[in-house]
Design an enzyme around this catalytic site. Structure first.
Site, PDB file in Angstrom:
ATOM      1  N   ASP A  71      13.238 -22.243  91.817  1.00 37.42           N
ATOM      2  CA  ASP A  71      13.590 -20.669  91.962  1.00 37.42           C
ATOM      3  C   ASP A  71      13.969 -20.852  93.318  1.00 37.42           C
ATOM      4  OD1 ASP A  71      13.550 -17.861  92.299  1.00 37.42           O
ATOM      5  OD2 ASP A  71      11.175 -17.778  92.282  1.00 37.42           O
ATOM      6  N   ASP A 117      18.456 -16.499  89.079  1.00 37.12           N
ATOM      7  CA  ASP A 117      18.243 -17.443  89.832  1.00 37.12           C
ATOM      8  C   ASP A 117      16.967 -17.772  89.859  1.00 37.12           C
ATOM      9  OD1 ASP A 117      16.050 -15.348  89.982  1.00 37.12           O
ATOM     10  OD2 ASP A 117      16.833 -14.821  92.363  1.00 37.12           O
ATOM     11  N   GLU A 118      16.215 -18.451  88.151  1.00 37.19           N
ATOM     12  CA  GLU A 118      15.349 -18.710  88.090  1.00 37.19           C
ATOM     13  C   GLU A 118      15.493 -19.313  86.929  1.00 37.19           C
ATOM     14  OE1 GLU A 118      10.235 -17.640  88.283  1.00 37.19           O
ATOM     15  OE2 GLU A 118      11.898 -15.943  88.242  1.00 37.19           O
TER      16      GLU A 118
END
Length: 382
Positions: A9, A104-105
């Site tokens: 993350d 973003d993960e």
């Protein structure tokens, strides 16, 4: 073959990109989202801003009051997507199985016993090559990897093994468990469950009685059990766009013009992905922040702006209530990639979709303003 699961993350991703690219922002509270003098919400903020109580999805006017001296920046999604692609290219070097969760993960599966070593290499590589912080949780399943990642933030690394669950997970408030939102937390509190450990010890049959089949899932999660597999390709379930107006809107015709713009955006995204949908949903938010959603499922799959707008318009007019309005949005779901779609002998060709594809090509070649819907030619922004 068993695997270790990593959840990677990127910390405060949008704000971290801005601080990386603008040295003058480093060490300062950075808030990315809507304009501070207009309505909108915080997309993300740096950890320096979080010290002031600022959080994602907070109204921008509230963020301004909490931290008036922050750096306020608009969302630059095109740039963030480019940087995200660079990060995911790093992940590919270390893991064959990757499940993107968001921009973003991502979950990664690596050989059992290699999780921590791989996580360290990933963090070092992302920092060295892209100068971005990434927190990574390591475990044997998605649930524990997710919880480990939350504990690792910011810019950290943590592993939770199954045998660690009683000491590490059970003392936490039940709201820290994946899948437990405010409503579930309140219902658990009513039956005397306040910690994850209490949930783990609670009779499963009683949880099923209160929560249905979700009760069994809660019981498993509380005991650190999660059978979900890594899904390397996540299927798109819906495509949508919405807009929060800078001030309350009382003019119904202005809302309809906005819906037309949103329908064009949603239709274009569907066509770029090669998707069509059957269910069109309209979201309406009023000035008191109350909101409703209304949807209609069509007999055929569509991707044309005109059809999407026609349904959205009808849904809005039938359910709009009294002005003013603060937000409107359109979402198309129940998607299909068209591979299995069959044309009925009695179905007209999708001329709307065909025309829109031609318009897409012209805009791609000559610019997005080369063709406009007639209803938008005299439309001034709010």
């Amino acid at each position: 073959m068993s695997h270790d699961i990593l959840l990677c993350d990127l910390d405060a991703f949008f704000a971290s990109v801005e601080q990386r690219d603008h040295p003058e922002y480093r060490g300062r509270p950075v808030i990315v989202g809507g304009r501070p003098d207009e309505r909108g919400v915080v997309a993300t903020c740096s950890y320096e801003a979080r010290k002031y109580g600022i959080r994602s999805a907070m109204p921008m006017n509230r963020a301004v009051k909490l931290c008036p001296n922050a750096v306020f920046l608009p969302v630059d999604m095109a740039r963030y997507r480019r940087v995200s692609a660079q990060v995911f290219a790093v992940y590919v070097r270390f893991a064959a199985q990757i499940e993107p969760v968001s921009i973003d993960e991502a979950y990664l599966a690596v050989p059992s016993g290699k999780g921590m070593a791989t996580a360290r290499k990933i963090r070092e590589t992302v920092r060295r090559e892209l100068n971005l912080p990434v927190s990574i949780g390591v475990s044997v399943n998605k649930l524990l990897a997710k919880m480990a990642c939350e504990m690792a933030k910011p810019d950290g690394l943590k592993q939770i093994k199954p045998e660690d669950v009683p000491a590490v997970i059970w003392p936490l408030p039940v709201r820290k468990l994946y899948g437990v939102g405010p409503h579930t937390e309140e219902r658990l509190r009513q039956i005397g469950v306040r910690t994850i450990g209490q949930l783990a010890m609670f009779p499963e049959n009683e949880l099923v009685r209160v929560f249905g089949s979700f009760g069994a899932t809660l019981h498993q999660y509380a005991n650190g059990i999660d059978s979900r597999e890594i899904e390397p390709v996540r299927k798109v379930k819906s495509v949508g766009e919405e807009i929060t107006f800078p001030r309350d809107v009382y003019d119904k015709e202005a809302i309809l013009k906005t819906l037309l713009e949103l329908a064009e955006q949603v239709g274009c995204r569907l066509r770029k992905k090669g998707l069509k949908g059957r269910t069109v949903m309209v979201k309406i938010r009023y000035s008191d922040f109350s909101a409703i959603t209304r949807s209609r499922t069509l007999p055929d799959f569509v991707d044309g702006d005109g059809t999407i707008y026609r349904v959205a318009r009808e849904l809005f007019l039938a359910n709009c209530g009294r002005p003013p309005w603060r937000l409107v949005g359109i979402q198309v779901s129940n998607l299909d990639d068209g591979a299995c779609e069959q044309l009925s002998l009695f179905t007209e060709p999708d001329r709307d979709g065909q025309l829109c594809k031609l318009v897409d090509e012209l805009r791609e070649k000559y610019g997005k303003d080369v063709i406009k819907k007639a209803a938008l030619l005299n439309f001034s922004s709010f």
